[in-house]
Design a protein around this motif. Sequence first.
Motif, PDB file in Angstrom:
ATOM      1  N   GLY A   1      -5.073 -11.382  -0.747  1.00  0.00           N
ATOM      2  CA  GLY A   1      -5.440 -12.693  -1.741  1.00  0.00           C
ATOM      3  C   GLY A   1      -4.995 -12.396  -3.262  1.00  0.00           C
ATOM      4  N   PHE A   2      -4.114 -11.490  -3.748  1.00  0.00           N
ATOM      5  CA  PHE A   2      -3.868 -11.364  -5.260  1.00  0.00           C
ATOM      6  C   PHE A   2      -2.468 -12.171  -5.426  1.00  0.00           C
ATOM      7  CE2 PHE A   2      -5.920  -7.438  -3.928  1.00  0.00           C
ATOM      8  CZ  PHE A   2      -6.845  -7.272  -5.151  1.00  0.00           C
ATOM      9  N   THR A   3      -2.309 -12.715  -6.338  1.00  0.00           N
ATOM     10  CA  THR A   3      -1.144 -13.340  -6.805  1.00  0.00           C
ATOM     11  C   THR A   3      -0.358 -12.378  -7.748  1.00  0.00           C
ATOM     12  OG1 THR A   3      -2.277 -15.235  -7.339  1.00  0.00           O
ATOM     13  CG2 THR A   3      -0.117 -14.994  -8.363  1.00  0.00           C
ATOM     14  N   VAL A   4       0.806 -11.885  -7.204  1.00  0.00           N
ATOM     15  CA  VAL A   4       1.642 -11.031  -7.559  1.00  0.00           C
ATOM     16  C   VAL A   4       3.234 -11.527  -8.035  1.00  0.00           C
ATOM     17  CG1 VAL A   4       2.549  -8.643  -7.154  1.00  0.00           C
ATOM     18  CG2 VAL A   4       0.614  -9.276  -5.838  1.00  0.00           C
ATOM     19  N   THR A   5       3.436 -11.397  -9.325  1.00  0.00           N
ATOM     20  CA  THR A   5       4.466 -12.093  -9.856  1.00  0.00           C
ATOM     21  C   THR A   5       5.357 -11.086 -10.815  1.00  0.00           C
ATOM     22  OG1 THR A   5       3.147 -12.904 -11.623  1.00  0.00           O
ATOM     23  CG2 THR A   5       3.570 -14.368 -10.053  1.00  0.00           C
TER      24      THR A   5
ATOM     25  N   LYS B   1      14.072  -7.390  -7.031  1.00  0.00           N
ATOM     26  CA  LYS B   1      14.508  -7.728  -8.303  1.00  0.00           C
ATOM     27  C   LYS B   1      13.885  -7.328  -9.353  1.00  0.00           C
ATOM     28  CE  LYS B   1      18.708  -9.331  -7.232  1.00  0.00           C
ATOM     29  NZ  LYS B   1      20.177  -8.964  -7.652  1.00  0.00           N
ATOM     30  N   SER B   2      12.765  -6.644  -9.299  1.00  0.00           N
ATOM     31  CA  SER B   2      11.825  -6.210 -10.156  1.00  0.00           C
ATOM     32  C   SER B   2      11.078  -4.863 -10.046  1.00  0.00           C
ATOM     33  CB  SER B   2      10.882  -7.391 -10.511  1.00  0.00           C
ATOM     34  OG  SER B   2      10.031  -7.054 -11.791  1.00  0.00           O
ATOM     35  N   ILE B   3      10.900  -4.222 -11.036  1.00  0.00           N
ATOM     36  CA  ILE B   3      10.127  -2.729 -10.751  1.00  0.00           C
ATOM     37  C   ILE B   3       8.511  -3.103 -11.412  1.00  0.00           C
ATOM     38  CG2 ILE B   3      12.171  -1.296 -10.673  1.00  0.00           C
ATOM     39  CD1 ILE B   3      11.608  -0.508 -13.431  1.00  0.00           C
ATOM     40  N   PHE B   4       8.343  -4.003 -12.090  1.00  0.00           N
ATOM     41  CA  PHE B   4       7.227  -4.254 -12.733  1.00  0.00           C
ATOM     42  C   PHE B   4       6.497  -5.481 -12.468  1.00  0.00           C
ATOM     43  CE2 PHE B   4       5.365  -4.788 -17.270  1.00  0.00           C
ATOM     44  CZ  PHE B   4       3.890  -4.226 -17.065  1.00  0.00           C
ATOM     45  N   TRP B   5       5.568  -5.670 -11.991  1.00  0.00           N
ATOM     46  CA  TRP B   5       4.759  -6.833 -11.479  1.00  0.00           C
ATOM     47  C   TRP B   5       3.078  -7.089 -12.050  1.00  0.00           C
ATOM     48  CZ3 TRP B   5       7.082  -9.817  -7.787  1.00  0.00           C
ATOM     49  CH2 TRP B   5       8.492  -8.815  -7.142  1.00  0.00           C
ATOM     50  N   LYS B   6       2.908  -8.261 -12.121  1.00  0.00           N
ATOM     51  CA  LYS B   6       1.379  -8.622 -12.651  1.00  0.00           C
ATOM     52  C   LYS B   6       0.622  -9.186 -11.345  1.00  0.00           C
ATOM     53  CE  LYS B   6      -0.854 -11.519 -16.092  1.00  0.00           C
ATOM     54  NZ  LYS B   6      -0.678 -12.970 -17.163  1.00  0.00           N
ATOM     55  N   ILE B   7      -0.410  -8.348 -11.447  1.00  0.00           N
ATOM     56  CA  ILE B   7      -1.415  -8.604 -10.224  1.00  0.00           C
ATOM     57  C   ILE B   7      -2.731  -9.605 -10.690  1.00  0.00           C
ATOM     58  CG2 ILE B   7      -2.711  -7.803  -8.527  1.00  0.00           C
ATOM     59  CD1 ILE B   7      -1.044  -5.165  -8.710  1.00  0.00           C
ATOM     60  N   GLU B   8      -2.964 -10.829 -10.316  1.00  0.00           N
ATOM     61  CA  GLU B   8      -3.942 -11.590 -10.493  1.00  0.00           C
ATOM     62  C   GLU B   8      -4.670 -12.056  -9.363  1.00  0.00           C
ATOM     63  OE1 GLU B   8      -2.313 -14.043 -14.221  1.00  0.00           O
ATOM     64  OE2 GLU B   8      -0.961 -14.228 -12.749  1.00  0.00           O
ATOM     65  N   LYS B   9      -6.123 -12.307  -9.661  1.00  0.00           N
ATOM     66  CA  LYS B   9      -6.972 -13.056  -8.802  1.00  0.00           C
ATOM     67  C   LYS B   9      -8.050 -13.526  -9.565  1.00  0.00           C
ATOM     68  CE  LYS B   9      -8.074 -11.212  -4.803  1.00  0.00           C
ATOM     69  NZ  LYS B   9      -8.782 -10.277  -3.750  1.00  0.00           N
ATOM     70  N   PRO B  10      -8.403 -14.888  -9.214  1.00  0.00           N
ATOM     71  CA  PRO B  10      -9.485 -15.688  -9.966  1.00  0.00           C
ATOM     72  C   PRO B  10     -10.617 -14.731 -10.200  1.00  0.00           C
ATOM     73  CG  PRO B  10      -8.524 -17.142  -8.352  1.00  0.00           C
ATOM     74  CD  PRO B  10      -8.083 -15.739  -8.073  1.00  0.00           C
ATOM     75  N   GLY B  11     -10.986 -14.810 -11.582  1.00  0.00           N
ATOM     76  CA  GLY B  11     -12.575 -14.117 -11.931  1.00  0.00           C
ATOM     77  C   GLY B  11     -12.249 -12.919 -12.418  1.00  0.00           C
ATOM     78  N   MET B  12     -11.160 -12.186 -12.394  1.00  0.00           N
ATOM     79  CA  MET B  12     -10.830 -10.883 -12.908  1.00  0.00           C
ATOM     80  C   MET B  12      -9.833 -10.729 -13.691  1.00  0.00           C
ATOM     81  SD  MET B  12      -8.891  -8.884  -9.700  1.00  0.00           S
ATOM     82  CE  MET B  12      -6.975  -8.775  -9.760  1.00  0.00           C
ATOM     83  N   ARG B  13      -9.636  -9.687 -14.514  1.00  0.00           N
ATOM     84  CA  ARG B  13      -8.727  -9.417 -15.504  1.00  0.00           C
ATOM     85  C   ARG B  13      -7.370  -8.942 -14.677  1.00  0.00           C
ATOM     86  NH1 ARG B  13     -11.229  -5.108 -19.855  1.00  0.00           N
ATOM     87  NH2 ARG B  13      -9.120  -5.542 -20.835  1.00  0.00           N
ATOM     88  N   PRO B  14      -6.191  -9.435 -15.432  1.00  0.00           N
ATOM     89  CA  PRO B  14      -5.025  -8.939 -14.490  1.00  0.00           C
ATOM     90  C   PRO B  14      -4.767  -7.450 -14.554  1.00  0.00           C
ATOM     91  CG  PRO B  14      -4.948 -10.475 -16.699  1.00  0.00           C
ATOM     92  CD  PRO B  14      -6.026  -9.921 -16.644  1.00  0.00           C
ATOM     93  N   SER B  15      -4.284  -7.253 -13.660  1.00  0.00           N
ATOM     94  CA  SER B  15      -3.670  -5.748 -13.404  1.00  0.00           C
ATOM     95  C   SER B  15      -2.164  -5.495 -13.150  1.00  0.00           C
ATOM     96  CB  SER B  15      -4.288  -5.014 -12.024  1.00  0.00           C
ATOM     97  OG  SER B  15      -5.735  -4.798 -12.319  1.00  0.00           O
ATOM     98  N   TRP B  16      -1.576  -4.555 -13.149  1.00  0.00           N
ATOM     99  CA  TRP B  16      -0.036  -4.411 -13.194  1.00  0.00           C
ATOM    100  C   TRP B  16       0.546  -3.296 -12.228  1.00  0.00           C
ATOM    101  CZ3 TRP B  16       1.483  -7.939 -16.969  1.00  0.00           C
ATOM    102  CH2 TRP B  16       0.789  -8.168 -17.924  1.00  0.00           C
ATOM    103  N   LEU B  17       1.513  -3.444 -11.616  1.00  0.00           N
ATOM    104  CA  LEU B  17       2.053  -2.791 -10.661  1.00  0.00           C
ATOM    105  C   LEU B  17       3.439  -2.019 -11.223  1.00  0.00           C
ATOM    106  CD1 LEU B  17       2.204  -1.212  -7.922  1.00  0.00           C
ATOM    107  CD2 LEU B  17       2.988  -3.747  -7.106  1.00  0.00           C
ATOM    108  N   LEU B  18       3.831  -1.000 -11.431  1.00  0.00           N
ATOM    109  CA  LEU B  18       5.029  -0.432 -11.659  1.00  0.00           C
ATOM    110  C   LEU B  18       5.544   0.400 -10.565  1.00  0.00           C
ATOM    111  CD1 LEU B  18       7.255   0.067 -14.100  1.00  0.00           C
ATOM    112  CD2 LEU B  18       5.848   1.883 -14.552  1.00  0.00           C
ATOM    113  N   GLY B  19       6.684   0.076 -10.219  1.00  0.00           N
ATOM    114  CA  GLY B  19       7.418   1.005  -9.313  1.00  0.00           C
ATOM    115  C   GLY B  19       7.977   1.928 -10.293  1.00  0.00           C
ATOM    116  N   THR B  20       7.984   3.083  -9.667  1.00  0.00           N
ATOM    117  CA  THR B  20       8.386   4.367 -10.466  1.00  0.00           C
ATOM    118  C   THR B  20       9.635   5.196  -9.821  1.00  0.00           C
ATOM    119  OG1 THR B  20       6.962   6.030  -9.392  1.00  0.00           O
ATOM    120  CG2 THR B  20       6.140   4.650 -11.216  1.00  0.00           C
ATOM    121  N   MET B  21      10.238   6.194 -10.452  1.00  0.00           N
ATOM    122  CA  MET B  21      10.834   7.130 -10.249  1.00  0.00           C
ATOM    123  C   MET B  21      10.331   8.345 -10.469  1.00  0.00           C
ATOM    124  SD  MET B  21      15.093   6.048 -11.294  1.00  0.00           S
ATOM    125  CE  MET B  21      15.752   7.373 -10.544  1.00  0.00           C
ATOM    126  N   HIS B  22      10.379   9.408  -9.295  1.00  0.00           N
ATOM    127  CA  HIS B  22       9.533  10.590  -9.487  1.00  0.00           C
ATOM    128  C   HIS B  22      10.385  11.566 -10.383  1.00  0.00           C
ATOM    129  CE1 HIS B  22       6.845   8.753  -6.939  1.00  0.00           C
ATOM    130  NE2 HIS B  22       7.456   8.679  -5.896  1.00  0.00           N
TER     131      HIS B  22
END
Length: 361
Positions: A354-358, A85-106
């Motif tokens: 070990g990543f939290t992905v929301t 239900k989503s193409i855009f996700w936030k990736i987190e783990k304690p002690g690091m800055r958040p990262s992001w995951l985007l599902g794409t269409m080529h």
Amino acid sequence: MISAVDNSSRSIMPKASTVLLWVAAAVPAALLAALVLTTISLRTANAADDAAACTGKNLLTDLQQTDPAKYASIMAEGDKVANGKSIFWKIEKPGMRPSWLLGTMHVTDPRVLSMPKGAAEADRAADTIIVESDEILDEKKAALALLAKPELTMFTDGSTISKYLSADDNAKLEAGLKERGIPLTAVSRMRPWMISSVVALPPCEIARKAKGAEFLDQKLAVDAAAAGKQVKGLETLADQLQAMADLPTEFHLKSLIETLQLGDKMNDVVETMTDLYLSGDIGATMPMLKIAAPDGDDGDSDYAAFEQRIILDRNKVMAEHAAPILANGNVFMAVGALHLPGDQGLVELLRKRGFTVTAVQ
């Protein structure tokens, strides 16, 4: 482009969906199409302009009016897909800055290039950009890299694709290519998956690509490199094509002809995929494909092989290669949306590391 993978959906897969899914998400078909166009020195100067050529309609919108029960069934199947239900996700783990995951269409569709809310900001702020293959930064270098392994793109034994087709199927291929302004002789020695990369794209997509437009992943990588950021690839284009080559040639030939059978309906399939992608409802893509496939028996065994080699195997490689990069934080990762959902998709695989992905709503 997009789709979702889940064991519960395999029983409803249409036999043509394998090639549709590949073109949609598993391999950067836009780049393959560009390589084909470059190889045959084709520029679609005689093609209709982009706006006029984009004629697809949403199949699900029509279905909702003509068969509400069937529409409801398809959407219910999509709801069963984990992380669908989503193409855009936030990736987190304690002690690091958040990262992001985007599902794409080529694809080069401007609607896709605009990205969901918050994605452009996350991309601009990131230190590192991850894409499936960093070779998309330079199409000429990518072409040279593939030429080093000609067996992945061409018949190297002197044969042509016509050798493997019946007279009727060869006529279908010739006619389908002619409609796209491509003579059969220009691509006759290409492997079927290379030809499929052009045949399965709408005329407007081919026209935009021939004029030099960048597909989403490519634009993200090029813009990042121009800004002096690190661009990391998770696999090579040769890796991606090798995965295709590992499937039987007969499978690819059948898929190519089935795609040709769809004719103008392919434009509708792509438009429907695009609308589902833009709404973030990627879990409904595979169920949707059953209403678009040519008549015939289900290809469950074909799909199982496709899913394992083209999707699941690559998901594991992507997760393995992405994890140490993500561990540095502040990364923007963009890969085909097909790789995100399901219990063996990237979202789940990153959680297991070990990543939290929301989901970002």
